[in-house]
Enzyme design. Structure first.
Site, PDB file in Angstrom:
ATOM      1  N   ASP A  91     -15.630   2.083   6.993  1.00 54.43           N
ATOM      2  CA  ASP A  91     -14.563   3.056   6.712  1.00 54.43           C
ATOM      3  C   ASP A  91     -15.035   4.080   5.682  1.00 54.43           C
ATOM      4  OD1 ASP A  91     -11.853   4.183   6.488  1.00 54.43           O
ATOM      5  OD2 ASP A  91     -11.986   3.320   4.478  1.00 54.43           O
ATOM      6  N   LYS A 144      -8.899  -1.797   5.320  1.00 50.73           N
ATOM      7  CA  LYS A 144      -9.037  -2.306   3.950  1.00 50.73           C
ATOM      8  C   LYS A 144      -7.965  -3.341   3.640  1.00 50.73           C
ATOM      9  CE  LYS A 144      -9.295   2.042   3.069  1.00 50.73           C
ATOM     10  NZ  LYS A 144      -9.486   3.439   2.768  1.00 50.73           N
ATOM     11  N   SER A 173      -8.148   3.433   9.029  1.00 57.85           N
ATOM     12  CA  SER A 173      -8.843   3.461   7.739  1.00 57.85           C
ATOM     13  C   SER A 173      -8.075   2.637   6.703  1.00 57.85           C
ATOM     14  CB  SER A 173      -8.966   4.922   7.290  1.00 57.85           C
ATOM     15  OG  SER A 173      -9.338   5.016   5.954  1.00 57.85           O
ATOM     16  N   ARG A 233     -15.407  12.227   8.131  1.00 56.21           N
ATOM     17  CA  ARG A 233     -14.139  12.893   8.483  1.00 56.21           C
ATOM     18  C   ARG A 233     -13.821  13.998   7.490  1.00 56.21           C
ATOM     19  NH1 ARG A 233     -10.231   8.243   8.019  1.00 56.21           N
ATOM     20  NH2 ARG A 233      -8.655   9.809   8.438  1.00 56.21           N
ATOM     21  N   HIS A 251       0.857  -1.182   0.000  1.00 55.85           N
ATOM     22  CA  HIS A 251       0.000   0.000   0.000  1.00 55.85           C
ATOM     23  C   HIS A 251       0.893   1.231   0.000  1.00 55.85           C
ATOM     24  CE1 HIS A 251      -3.416   2.600   0.821  1.00 55.85           C
ATOM     25  NE2 HIS A 251      -2.598   3.268   1.608  1.00 55.85           N
TER      26      HIS A 251
END
Ligand code: URA
Length: 437
Positions: free
Chosen positions: A161, A187, A183, A168, A82
């Site tokens: 999320d 995932k 968050s 947010r 990621h």
């Protein structure tokens, strides 16, 4: 249990229990706790923070709000990466074919770009026919048969999320480290891979502008991953200038193909070094050998052509035209190609990388809002970057766009993003550190 009491406890700096956190996330997802109360709690979390246990608890509550991807049918150690995102960040499309060629399967869910940062799904969709909306079965079958697959984020993955992020976004509570970490990791955990390598970027084009912020985010995410039983580590990498020389979807894919097919010394060294480090660290995390052994194997997948073949196989399996990977001249060029010259001489000593990303977005390479259409051939090619010396009038970039009206505002944004100096800046550090090894 009452939401009022939970808000009040966090407001006073208390530590929430797992049950309290689950009560909030389940109630918010089901619609029984209203946005205004969750907004108040988010602001309390923003100011009071969350400890590692609370951060893992909110992550798991968000994972459990949806489905998990079951990767058990895939043999081998499944890996995922990621990136917190940046300008010209095409590392996923270089790294995942490399690790797939090493025998480490990657079933990856990726996002679209927004604002100054690009998204892997958009870059792949610049190949005609390429599909990222895949059934669960197709996603698994392609990974089993070819060792890699990139799909768009499923709506069933951590739906809490998605709902929480939207809140947010409008309550000025995005930039809270425990909330960002939870968050992202909700995932990643739901996506199922055994090993997760996080690329946390720092600098003017990154989400985390300071090194301290990036380190704190990396540590929070690694703690969550480990707390959930996944092998997790992070690299902190530089985003003080765009990564590589291209910004924009098909332009970036062409640079991906260059890195996977041309001699290492001829490609952009910043991009190459980060990709080699990411792929090597994934291989180390998956226990493929020592760092030196893994690095040699990683480089070998490029020189042998195996990694490029993996990319072409994946493109074909996902409905795309593999001839675009084999011959990148097939990508259409934008109708307007304009050279941008240096307004003064000197060293490029600094770049507002976010500003350069916004110039690309103005040209059509990115979206200002999630509804905007992307122009796949639009973007910027940099001919000079931070640290280079240029003469006044020298060509420093080429803009590609379908919108002639975008050229002037994009040029102003781009030039304003550059700082010139008489002396060279210190050499750029690409990897600032590692967390979790
Ligand atoms: N990316 C995410 O997925 N979540 C955040 O909170 C921030 C960036």
């Amino acid at each position: 249990m009452r939401i009022y009491d939970i808000i009040n406890k966090k407001k006073r700096g208390g530590v929430l229990t797992n049950e309290e956190i689950r009560f909030v996330i389940d109630g918010f997802t089901a619609g029984s706790i209203p946005d205004y109360q969750v907004s108040a709690l988010l602001m309390a979390i923003y100011f009071q923070g969350m400890n590692a246990e609370e951060t893992t608890a909110i992550t798991m509550a968000m994972v459990d709000s949806g489905e998990r991807v079951d990767l058990s049918a895939i043999s081998g150690t499944t890996v995922d990466k990621h990136s917190t995102g940046g300008v010209g960040d095409k590392t996923t499309l270089i790294v995942i074919p490399i690790v797939a060629a090493l025998g480490l399967p990657v079933a990856k869910m990726s996002g679209r770009g927004l604002g100054h940062t690009g998204g892997t799904v958009d870059k792949l969709e610049s190949i005609p026919g390429f599909r990222t909306a895949l059934s669960d079965k197709a996603f698994l079958d392609i990974t089993i048969n070819h060792g890699l697959c990139v799909a768009g984020q499923s709506a069933n993955l951590a739906p809490a999320d998605k709902k929480l992020y939207a809140l947010r976004d409008v309550t000025a509570t995005v930039d809270s480290i425990p909330l960002i970490a939870a968050s992202i990791m909700s995932k990643k955990i739901a996506a199922g891979a055994e090993c997760i390598l996080l690329d946390v970027k720092t600098g003017s084009g990154a989400f985390m502008k300071t090194l301290e912020g990036a380190q704190a985010l990396a540590k929070a995410m690694v703690d969550i991953g480990k707390g959930c039983g996944r092998k997790t580590a992070a690299l902190i990498t530089d985003m003080s200038a765009p990564l590589g020389r291209s910004i924009g979807n098909s332009l970036e894919l062409k640079e991906v193909i260059q890195v996977l097919s041309e001699p290492a010394e001829t490609v952009a060294q910043d991009l190459y070094s980060v990709c080699i480090a990411l792929a090597t660290n994934i291989a180390v995390l998956a226990e493929c050998g020592t760092y030196e052994e893994c690095e040699a194997k990683v480089k070998q997948t490029i020189t042998s052509g195996d990694a490029l073949k993996k990319l072409a196989d994946m493109v074909e399996a996902q409905g795309g035209d593999r001839s675009y990977i084999e011959d990148p001249k097939n990508f259409p060029l934008a109708p307007h190609i304009v050279e941008i010259t240096a307004p003064q001489g000197g060293y490029i000593s600094d770049m507002d990388t976010e500003g350069v990303g916004i110039a690309g977005m103005i040209l059509g390479a990115g979206r200002e809002t999630s509804e905007d259409e992307i122009d796949y051939s639009a973007g910027v090619i940099l001919h000079a970057t931070t640290g280079d010396r240029v003469e006044k009038g020298q060509i420093i970039a080429t803009f590609h766009t379908s919108k002639s009206a975008a050229i002037e505002p994009a040029t102003s944004k781009f030039i304003a993003a550059l700082t010139f100096a008489e002396t060279p800046p210190p050499p750029r550090t690409m990897i600032y550190g590692k967390v979790g090894f």
